[in-house]
Design a protein around this motif. Structure first.
Motif, PDB file in Angstrom:
ATOM      1  N   MET A   1      -4.131 -10.505  10.751  1.00  0.00           N
ATOM      2  CA  MET A   1      -3.540 -11.058   9.553  1.00  0.00           C
ATOM      3  C   MET A   1      -2.387 -10.158   9.342  1.00  0.00           C
ATOM      4  N   LYS A   2      -1.207 -10.780   9.052  1.00  0.00           N
ATOM      5  CA  LYS A   2       0.135 -10.108   8.521  1.00  0.00           C
ATOM      6  C   LYS A   2       0.027  -9.586   7.300  1.00  0.00           C
ATOM      7  N   VAL A   3       0.245  -8.359   6.781  1.00  0.00           N
ATOM      8  CA  VAL A   3       0.664  -7.851   5.246  1.00  0.00           C
ATOM      9  C   VAL A   3       1.853  -7.361   5.423  1.00  0.00           C
ATOM     10  N   PRO A   4       2.777  -8.023   4.811  1.00  0.00           N
ATOM     11  CA  PRO A   4       4.093  -7.487   4.729  1.00  0.00           C
ATOM     12  C   PRO A   4       4.158  -6.133   3.808  1.00  0.00           C
ATOM     13  N   SER A   5       5.040  -5.170   3.838  1.00  0.00           N
ATOM     14  CA  SER A   5       5.132  -4.223   2.881  1.00  0.00           C
ATOM     15  C   SER A   5       5.573  -4.581   1.706  1.00  0.00           C
ATOM     16  N   PRO A   6       6.770  -5.509   1.568  1.00  0.00           N
ATOM     17  CA  PRO A   6       7.066  -5.969   0.071  1.00  0.00           C
ATOM     18  C   PRO A   6       5.772  -6.685  -0.659  1.00  0.00           C
ATOM     19  N   LEU A   7       5.004  -7.223   0.153  1.00  0.00           N
ATOM     20  CA  LEU A   7       3.771  -8.033  -0.615  1.00  0.00           C
ATOM     21  C   LEU A   7       2.968  -6.807  -1.084  1.00  0.00           C
ATOM     22  N   ILE A   8       2.805  -5.866  -0.331  1.00  0.00           N
ATOM     23  CA  ILE A   8       1.819  -4.666  -0.775  1.00  0.00           C
ATOM     24  C   ILE A   8       2.517  -4.109  -2.089  1.00  0.00           C
ATOM     25  N   ALA A   9       3.942  -3.947  -1.954  1.00  0.00           N
ATOM     26  CA  ALA A   9       4.612  -3.398  -3.236  1.00  0.00           C
ATOM     27  C   ALA A   9       4.571  -4.103  -4.431  1.00  0.00           C
ATOM     28  N   THR A  79     -13.146   2.208 -14.671  1.00  0.00           N
ATOM     29  CA  THR A  79     -11.929   3.138 -14.735  1.00  0.00           C
ATOM     30  C   THR A  79     -11.654   3.724 -13.609  1.00  0.00           C
ATOM     31  N   LEU A  80     -12.621   4.010 -12.820  1.00  0.00           N
ATOM     32  CA  LEU A  80     -12.439   4.657 -11.618  1.00  0.00           C
ATOM     33  C   LEU A  80     -11.965   3.677 -10.718  1.00  0.00           C
ATOM     34  N   VAL A  81     -12.485   2.332 -10.622  1.00  0.00           N
ATOM     35  CA  VAL A  81     -11.995   1.252  -9.807  1.00  0.00           C
ATOM     36  C   VAL A  81     -10.458   1.068 -10.096  1.00  0.00           C
ATOM     37  N   ILE A  82     -10.169   1.092 -11.436  1.00  0.00           N
ATOM     38  CA  ILE A  82      -8.579   0.661 -11.813  1.00  0.00           C
ATOM     39  C   ILE A  82      -7.723   1.736 -10.978  1.00  0.00           C
ATOM     40  N   TRP A  83      -8.225   2.947 -11.048  1.00  0.00           N
ATOM     41  CA  TRP A  83      -7.309   3.910 -10.378  1.00  0.00           C
ATOM     42  C   TRP A  83      -7.316   4.101  -8.803  1.00  0.00           C
ATOM     43  N   GLN A  84      -8.105   3.160  -8.132  1.00  0.00           N
ATOM     44  CA  GLN A  84      -8.170   3.019  -6.640  1.00  0.00           C
ATOM     45  C   GLN A  84      -6.617   2.903  -6.187  1.00  0.00           C
ATOM     46  N   PRO A  85      -5.935   2.201  -6.457  1.00  0.00           N
ATOM     47  CA  PRO A  85      -4.616   1.887  -5.696  1.00  0.00           C
ATOM     48  C   PRO A  85      -3.885   3.535  -5.682  1.00  0.00           C
ATOM     49  N   LEU A  86      -3.882   4.205  -6.631  1.00  0.00           N
ATOM     50  CA  LEU A  86      -3.424   5.560  -6.532  1.00  0.00           C
ATOM     51  C   LEU A  86      -4.052   6.575  -5.746  1.00  0.00           C
ATOM     52  N   ILE A  87      -5.379   6.432  -5.936  1.00  0.00           N
ATOM     53  CA  ILE A  87      -6.343   7.355  -4.847  1.00  0.00           C
ATOM     54  C   ILE A  87      -6.203   7.104  -3.358  1.00  0.00           C
ATOM     55  N   LEU A  88      -5.998   5.605  -3.097  1.00  0.00           N
ATOM     56  CA  LEU A  88      -6.043   5.438  -1.570  1.00  0.00           C
ATOM     57  C   LEU A  88      -4.478   5.332  -1.038  1.00  0.00           C
ATOM     58  N   ALA A  89      -3.234   5.674  -1.744  1.00  0.00           N
ATOM     59  CA  ALA A  89      -2.125   5.562  -1.739  1.00  0.00           C
ATOM     60  C   ALA A  89      -1.789   6.501  -0.421  1.00  0.00           C
ATOM     61  N   PRO A  90      -2.163   7.733  -0.228  1.00  0.00           N
ATOM     62  CA  PRO A  90      -1.845   8.483   0.879  1.00  0.00           C
ATOM     63  C   PRO A  90      -2.061   8.030   2.315  1.00  0.00           C
ATOM     64  N   VAL A  91      -3.244   7.126   2.317  1.00  0.00           N
ATOM     65  CA  VAL A  91      -3.791   6.605   3.617  1.00  0.00           C
ATOM     66  C   VAL A  91      -2.902   5.467   4.011  1.00  0.00           C
ATOM     67  N   LEU A  92      -2.640   4.756   3.069  1.00  0.00           N
ATOM     68  CA  LEU A  92      -1.519   3.521   3.027  1.00  0.00           C
ATOM     69  C   LEU A  92      -0.159   3.983   3.398  1.00  0.00           C
ATOM     70  N   LEU A 122      -8.422   0.582  12.580  1.00  0.00           N
ATOM     71  CA  LEU A 122      -8.426  -0.567  11.775  1.00  0.00           C
ATOM     72  C   LEU A 122      -7.124  -0.506  10.890  1.00  0.00           C
ATOM     73  N   ASP A 123      -6.650  -1.640  10.677  1.00  0.00           N
ATOM     74  CA  ASP A 123      -5.425  -1.809   9.723  1.00  0.00           C
ATOM     75  C   ASP A 123      -5.635  -1.688   8.327  1.00  0.00           C
ATOM     76  N   PHE A 124      -5.344  -0.426   7.477  1.00  0.00           N
ATOM     77  CA  PHE A 124      -5.907  -0.163   6.359  1.00  0.00           C
ATOM     78  C   PHE A 124      -5.153  -1.035   5.389  1.00  0.00           C
ATOM     79  N   ARG A 125      -3.952  -1.651   5.574  1.00  0.00           N
ATOM     80  CA  ARG A 125      -3.189  -2.585   4.504  1.00  0.00           C
ATOM     81  C   ARG A 125      -3.977  -3.639   4.091  1.00  0.00           C
ATOM     82  N   HIS A 126      -4.950  -4.154   4.920  1.00  0.00           N
ATOM     83  CA  HIS A 126      -5.813  -5.314   4.527  1.00  0.00           C
ATOM     84  C   HIS A 126      -6.832  -4.578   3.496  1.00  0.00           C
TER      85      HIS A 126
END
Length: 659
Positions: A1-9, A79-92, A122-126
């Motif tokens: 599955m293709k996940v474009p960077s602009p879509l993630i942004a 609250t922990l779930v809400i902050w996951q995008p920032l926590i996982l950002a280094p891997v992405l 794995l493709d971490f973008r998914h």
């Protein structure tokens, strides 16, 4: 599955809007989108990705600790779930800026130098895209734009991955229909939820109104206070110079039946005036001030207050309600509430009038109380005389004890009150207060049952008073003239008897309670925002990792040169190699990057008439090397034949030139 960077942004921006983290979200979206326009790529090894995974794990644990300390426990997981995008950002970001389609994540923590765990590539973008959408849904601001924006992001993802059998127009039409049906279903489920919740609320209100009136604190059974008597946990700190302040009242009850006290008085909403709450109608004179710090169970509960309280300064209390007898219930406040309360024990509430219930004795106890009251001298006795007779009766032959088992009550009688009055004559404050209240009513004195706390113990590490759970107390109030007075028939030494049972390590609990109090005061009364601390920690740790990885990249560039990632093909010799070997013996080596045909022409190995034949040989060579289908048997035979004929011709040409 293709996940474009602009879509993630765009998804990161969607999360930022829903969670109200606009600054962080915009920076994160800019970093994600920037990866698609970077002219060069970083080079991370699998071990580098494992280090980034370890960093993310550390950030996750630090985040969980910060949230646990600064957010109500009920909201911890949300609250922990809400902050996951920032926590996982280094891997992405590591995957995006290396340009790798798949990465290896794992951990190197907890083992030796060469030990660790690696996950399958794995493709971490998914995973990041799904986590970002889930975090945005968890932080749902309930705005009207949530569903359209979530639908637009889903449309983008599905559009770039659709089957080519569907045109853009047909796919869009199908998606809009599905989105509309989903919206109607969501609204229907929401309306059904509101309907069922309203019905359930009405049912509970009707149930409690018919049975107890107040679902939070409408009845009090035997043992409610007794169960607290063995606990030394501090629930309150009281700062007051008034040495006469001995009791803090919390609630009153009028009706007794089936071994429980009930209250049917209704609460009325109490309106504040700024940070002040007026608990009693004016006029009143200036009184004394007591500052109380009280831990509320579940951020709501009954307010402890001194007798004669008329005004309260409480900036931490947001909503409260009150009964006509002064019982005040807090509906919205932090877990630790600090309030200054003004009181004058000489004044009383004008609205706190006598009710017929204050003289009510149910049939269950009437015969018992009549037999006891018949021994009292009632003829010509005033209200004060009758109060004194009840005090004398309960002080003669009765003892204070916490070793009261319900089984022993059931052995002698169905009612523990009867056992207390006629058999054991031993019990704690609940039994004394119940007996005094009902005896006074039998003697014609309006009375009621009261619960609260006793104040007697100074704190170990200061000058304030501490109130523990074991200081929970029950007593009676009797109406004398137009004023309710305290009738406490529990033996005066009850506090000393309970003190004898305290643990020798109680001081450790007191020290911990004091430290927790100071921390809670700082957390509640400061404007500390854990979002910026969390962001600072993540940035700091990320910079450390980036520096370490960048330093390793520099070492590689010095020793190995720039790392260029090329697609490698398996080497397969072809008949052309014979021609290359023959030409190499001519003494003119092939230059770096020089095409084969140009090299052959430069050493005068071919003429113009022979160029077409060598081109055919070179074409078959390229097909054999790089075409996934390769050459068939006929083409291979032709290839070898052309090479042999060319070599024969070349040898003849060289031989004629020598002669």
């Amino acid at each position: 599955m293709k996940v474009p960077s602009p879509l993630i942004a765009a998804t990161a921006l969607f999360w930022a809007v829903e969670s109200n983290n606009l600054l962080i979200g915009f920076l994160l979206a800019a970093l994600i989108a920037g990866s698609s326009v970077m002219p060069r790529r970083l080079h991370f090894s699998d071990n580098d990705f494992i280090r980034i995974s370890d960093l993310t794990s550390v950030i996750f644990l630090l985040t969980a600790a910060l949230i646990l300390l600064n957010v109500d426990k009920v909201l911890f997981l949300k609250t922990l779930v809400i902050w996951q995008p920032l926590i996982l950002a280094p891997v992405l970001l590591a995957q995006l800026y290396t340009g790798r389609q798949q990465i290896v994540i794992g951990t190197g923590l907890g083992g030796g130098k060469k030990k660790g765990y690696k996950h399958e590539p794995l493709d971490f973008r998914h995973f990041y895209l799904g986590g970002c959408l889930f975090a945005a849904a968890m932080a749902n601001s309930r705005g009207i734009y949530f569903y359209p924006f979530a639908g637009a992001l889903s449309f983008w993802l599905l559009l770039v991955n659709r089957s080519r059998a569907f045109s853009v127009v047909s796919f869009s039409a199908i998606f809009v229909c599905a989105l509309s049906l989903g919206y109607l279903g969501m609204k229907g489920a929401e309306d059904l939820h509101h309907y069922l919740r309203q019905k359930a609320r009405m049912y509970m209100q009707d149930y409690f109104a018919a049975k107890f009136t107040d679902p939070y604190q409408s009845h009090l059974s035997y043992g409610n206070i007794g169960r607290l008597k063995g606990s030394s946990k501090i629930v309150m700190w009281v700062d007051s110079p008034d040495i006469k302040l001995k009791l803090l009242k919390q609630a009153t009850y009028e009706t007794y039946g089936k071994q429980a006290w009930h209250s049917s008085n209704q609460f009325e909403h109490l309106m504040p005036r700024g940070i002040f709450w007026h608990l009693m109608a004016a006029p009143y004179d200036s009184g004394k001030l007591a500052t109380i710090e009280f831990y509320l169970p579940k951020e709501k509960g009954l307010l402890p207050y001194p007798y004669g309280s008329y005004k309260m300064r409480a900036p931490d209390i947001y909503e409260a309600e009150q009964k006509r007898d002064g019982t005040t219930r807090i509906l919205d406040a932090p877990p630790l509430v600090t309030y200054g309360i003004f009181y004058d024990q000489k004044i009383s509430r004008k609205s706190d009038e006598m009710l017929q219930k204050h003289l009510l004795v149910s049939g269950e106890q009437k015969e018992l109380l009549e037999s006891i009251a018949s021994e009292f001298a009632l003829e010509g006795a005033s209200v004060s005389d009758r109060l004194e007779q009840v005090r004398t009766f309960l002080a003669t032959g009765f003892t204070y004890s916490l070793d009261v088992e319900r089984q022993s009550w059931q052995t002698f009688a169905k009612d523990p009150l009867e056992t207390f009055l006629l058999k054991t004559k031993s019990g704690h404050c609940e039994l004394y207060a119940t007996a005094a209240t009902l005896l006074l009513r039998q003697l014609g004195v309006p009375s009621r049952y009261v619960t609260g706390f006793a104040i007697s113990e100074k704190e170990r590490f200061g000058e304030r008073y501490v109130v523990r759970e074991r200081h929970a107390h029950a007593w009676s109030e009797a109406l004398v003239g137009n004023r309710w007075v305290v009738v406490d028939t529990t033996p005066a030494d009850w506090l000393g008897l309970e003190l004898e049972n305290r643990s020798s390590f109680e001081w450790l609990g007191d020290l911990w309670a004091l430290l927790k109090l100071k921390y809670d005061q700082f957390r509640i009364h400061s404007e500390f925002d854990y979002r910026y601390t969390l962001s600072a920690i993540i940035v700091f740790l990320s910079l450390i990792l980036i520096y370490r990885i960048y330093r390793r990249i520099n070492v590689r560039k010095v020793s190995q040169g720039a790392v260029i990632v090329r697609k490698e093909f398996p080497s397969q010799p072809t008949p052309l190699a014979k021609i290359e070997q023959t030409l190499a013996k001519s003494g003119l080596p092939r230059k770096s990057g020089e095409p084969f045909l140009s090299w052959a022409r430069r050493i005068d190995a071919i003429g113009n008439d022979e160029l077409s034949g060598l081109r055919e040989i070179f074409r078959l060579h390229l097909k054999m090397r790089f075409d996934p289908g390769g050459v068939n048997a006929a083409e291979l035979a032709q290839f070898e034949d052309l090479v042999e004929r060319w070599l024969v011709h070349y040898q003849q040409k060289v031989g004629s030139e020598l002669t």
